[in-house]
Design an enzyme around this catalytic site. Structure first.
Site, PDB file in Angstrom:
ATOM      1  N   LYS A  46       0.896  -1.275   0.097  1.00 10.66           N
ATOM      2  CA  LYS A  46      -0.178  -0.047   0.022  1.00 10.66           C
ATOM      3  C   LYS A  46       0.821   1.304  -0.120  1.00 10.66           C
ATOM      4  O   LYS A  46       0.235   2.196  -0.392  1.00 10.66           O
ATOM      5  CB  LYS A  46      -0.753  -0.011   1.404  1.00 10.66           C
ATOM      6  N   LYS A  98      -5.143 -10.058  -6.315  1.00 12.29           N
ATOM      7  CA  LYS A  98      -6.385 -10.206  -5.533  1.00 12.29           C
ATOM      8  C   LYS A  98      -7.458  -9.067  -6.027  1.00 12.29           C
ATOM      9  O   LYS A  98      -7.014  -8.064  -6.390  1.00 12.29           O
ATOM     10  CB  LYS A  98      -6.300 -10.227  -4.024  1.00 12.29           C
ATOM     11  N   LYS A 111     -10.615  -3.244  -3.969  1.00 11.12           N
ATOM     12  CA  LYS A 111     -11.411  -1.964  -4.169  1.00 11.12           C
ATOM     13  C   LYS A 111     -10.721  -1.113  -5.047  1.00 11.12           C
ATOM     14  O   LYS A 111     -11.066  -0.129  -5.493  1.00 11.12           O
ATOM     15  CB  LYS A 111     -11.456  -1.229  -2.678  1.00 11.12           C
TER      16      LYS A 111
HETATM   17  N1  AQP Z   1     -10.147 -10.672  -2.962  1.00 13.79           N
HETATM   18  C1  AQP Z   1     -10.621 -10.767  -1.696  1.00 13.79           C
HETATM   19  N2  AQP Z   1     -10.725 -12.205  -1.378  1.00 13.79           N
HETATM   20  C2  AQP Z   1     -11.202 -12.542  -0.141  1.00 13.79           C
HETATM   21  N3  AQP Z   1     -11.386 -11.657   0.807  1.00 13.79           N
HETATM   22  C3  AQP Z   1     -11.023 -10.513   0.794  1.00 13.79           C
HETATM   23  N4  AQP Z   1     -10.975  -9.389   1.495  1.00 13.79           N
HETATM   24  C4  AQP Z   1     -10.357  -8.416   0.702  1.00 13.79           C
HETATM   25  N5  AQP Z   1     -10.186  -8.738  -0.431  1.00 13.79           N
HETATM   26  C5  AQP Z   1     -10.463  -9.949  -0.546  1.00 13.79           C
HETATM   27  C6  AQP Z   1     -11.437  -9.501   2.803  1.00 13.79           C
HETATM   28  O1  AQP Z   1     -12.284  -8.378   3.024  1.00 13.79           O
HETATM   29  C7  AQP Z   1     -12.159  -7.949   4.404  1.00 13.79           C
HETATM   30  C8  AQP Z   1     -12.599  -6.532   4.259  1.00 13.79           C
HETATM   31  O2  AQP Z   1     -11.261  -5.948   3.765  1.00 13.79           O
HETATM   32  P1  AQP Z   1     -10.783  -4.347   4.220  1.00 13.79           P
HETATM   33  O3  AQP Z   1     -12.014  -3.492   4.342  1.00 13.79           O
HETATM   34  O4  AQP Z   1      -9.885  -4.307   5.411  1.00 13.79           O
HETATM   35  O5  AQP Z   1     -10.076  -4.158   2.888  1.00 13.79           O
HETATM   36  P2  AQP Z   1      -8.799  -4.773   2.253  1.00 13.79           P
HETATM   37  O6  AQP Z   1      -8.246  -5.829   2.900  1.00 13.79           O
HETATM   38  O7  AQP Z   1      -8.026  -3.505   2.138  1.00 13.79           O
HETATM   39  O8  AQP Z   1      -9.132  -5.171   0.693  1.00 13.79           O
HETATM   40  P3  AQP Z   1      -9.719  -4.410  -0.371  1.00 13.79           P
HETATM   41  O9  AQP Z   1     -11.229  -4.454  -0.194  1.00 13.79           O
HETATM   42  O10 AQP Z   1      -8.985  -5.098  -1.616  1.00 13.79           O
HETATM   43  O11 AQP Z   1      -9.239  -2.957  -0.455  1.00 13.79           O
HETATM   44  P4  AQP Z   1      -7.751  -2.507  -1.048  1.00 13.79           P
HETATM   45  O12 AQP Z   1      -7.819  -2.454  -2.509  1.00 13.79           O
HETATM   46  O13 AQP Z   1      -7.737  -1.099  -0.507  1.00 13.79           O
HETATM   47  O14 AQP Z   1      -6.654  -3.403  -0.556  1.00 13.79           O
HETATM   48  C9  AQP Z   1     -11.109  -8.472   4.991  1.00 13.79           C
HETATM   49  O15 AQP Z   1     -11.370  -9.598   5.779  1.00 13.79           O
HETATM   50  C10 AQP Z   1     -10.354  -9.113   3.708  1.00 13.79           C
HETATM   51  O16 AQP Z   1      -9.440 -10.152   4.176  1.00 13.79           O
END
Ligand code: AQP
Length: 333
Positions: A111, A195, A198
């Site tokens: 990040k 993966k 968002k």
């Molecule tokens: N691709 C994924 N497959 C399974 N689980 C996932 N999670 C995120 N991406 C996947 C799970 O969703 C929960 C919430 O995550 P978060 O709000 O902490 O966001 P993050 O981990 O930063 O993931 P994002 O949504 O992909 O955002 P960005 O793009 O900012 O990294 C967690 O339980 C996570 O494991």
């Protein structure tokens, strides 16, 4: 006693990975184990968030929780910032965690990218706050996606070091990640090695919980695949990341195993499999999206639910914090 805790950041639109990796598990667990589910607004501001958007997204995550089946009378649903103990405990854990441990966190490296020195200090200590979220409730199970495993390990290290340094064996339980199942790591629809996320600039890489039926069908149709029909065995499937991902999504949405899905579709091409997957995704997500919209139409109701959840969660987190302060040697606790 067992307790479940998890949360999602209000940092953008929710996608299928968030839904299958995390949300879908919450509503199943709430009837078995006391469940605490928060909206991680303190975590979200580790990267810049427009204030008005942050508020809207916080309500949107809460709406998604409710729409995916969380019952606010059963589980406590609350914004992280409304339970002060999270931030206060995080400070104490900042003094337990070691720099070397945080230096190893791959999510920070991803990040912060090339601009580490311009990242917020909060982004760096993000996993320490996560440890406070979990341990404030002495949670034993944490349903999250595979990508959170390393952070969970850090929580266990912090718990173990606190118990050891203050000579309180077993004071904090070592929480278990619940990452089993085919939905634990949903990959991008455009790239089987990244993966679903968002922050991916391509909207075609993910299915958003707010997508309508046409958008879902189009994204599945355009999902990257190879030209071969689906194989007979999981070993063969594992060599084909894009195919593996689509089969995994089918399995997670239908509550089946990947082997079971292969038993139905082996030998069939994507011309058959993709429409079946699109139909399944629309049928599974359509009602969730509709319910989410319904909840979002009444922000006052969401705010009341979140306030009530915070009032139920606070005494538990406060009690842990009071114990911790006493153990550490702060007077008046
Ligand atoms: N691709 C994924 N497959 C399974 N689980 C996932 N999670 C995120 N991406 C996947 C799970 O969703 C929960 C919430 O995550 P978060 O709000 O902490 O966001 P993050 O981990 O930063 O993931 P994002 O949504 O992909 O955002 P960005 O793009 O900012 O990294 C967690 O339980 C996570 O494991």
């Amino acid at each position: 006693p067992q307790r479940v805790l998890s949360g999602v950041q209000p940092s953008g639109a929710l996608h299928l990975g968030n839904y299958l990796g995390a949300l879908i598990k919450f509503s199943r667990l709430q009837h078995e184990i006391p469940t605490f589910i928060f909206v991680a607004d303190l975590h979200a501001i580790t990267a810049w968030q427009e204030p008005a958007l942050l508020a809207a997204q916080t309500r949107e995550i809460a709406a998604a929780y409710l729409a995916s089946g969380l019952d606010p009378k059963v589980a406590a649903i609350f914004p992280q910032s409304q339970v002060r103990a999270h931030a206060e405990l995080a400070w104490i854990f900042n003094c337990v965690a070691r720099l070397g441990w945080l230096d190893r966190m791959t999510q920070f490296k991803e990040k912060s990218g090339k601009h580490k020195e311009r990242s917020s200090v909060g982004l760096y200590t993000y996993p320490v706050l996560q440890a406070a979220d979990i341990l404030a409730y002495k949670a034993t199970q944490v349903p999250v996606g595979e990508d959170q495993r390393q952070h969970l390990e850090l929580t266990r290290d912090i718990a173990a070091k606190f118990n050891h340094d203050y000579d309180r064996p077993g004071f904090f339980p070592l929480p278990e990640p619940m990452t089993q199942g085919p939905g634990a790591r949903i990959m991008s629809l455009r790239d089987g090695s990244a993966k679903m996320s968002k922050s991916d600039p391509s909207d075609y890489s993910r299915i958003n919980l707010t997508d309508d039926a046409d958008a879902i069908a189009q994204k599945v149709r355009k999902a990257r695949t190879d030209p071969e029909p689906l194989p007979e065995t999981l070993d063969e499937l594992a060599k084909r990341p894009e195919a593996d991902n689509l089969v995994g999504i089918f399995a997670a949405l239908s509550g089946r195993t990947k082997a079971d899905v292969l038993a139905e579709f082996a030998g069939k091409g994507f011309g058959t499999f993709k429409p079946a997957l699109a139909d399944l995704a629309v049928a599974s997500l359509g009602p969730v999206t509709a319910a989410m919209r319904g909840f979002m139409d009444d922000p006052a109701q969401i705010d009341a639910i979140l306030k009530d959840g915070a009032e139920r969660a606070s005494p538990i987190a406060e009690a842990t914090l009071a114990e911790v302060k006493k153990i550490v040697g702060f007077i008046g606790a």
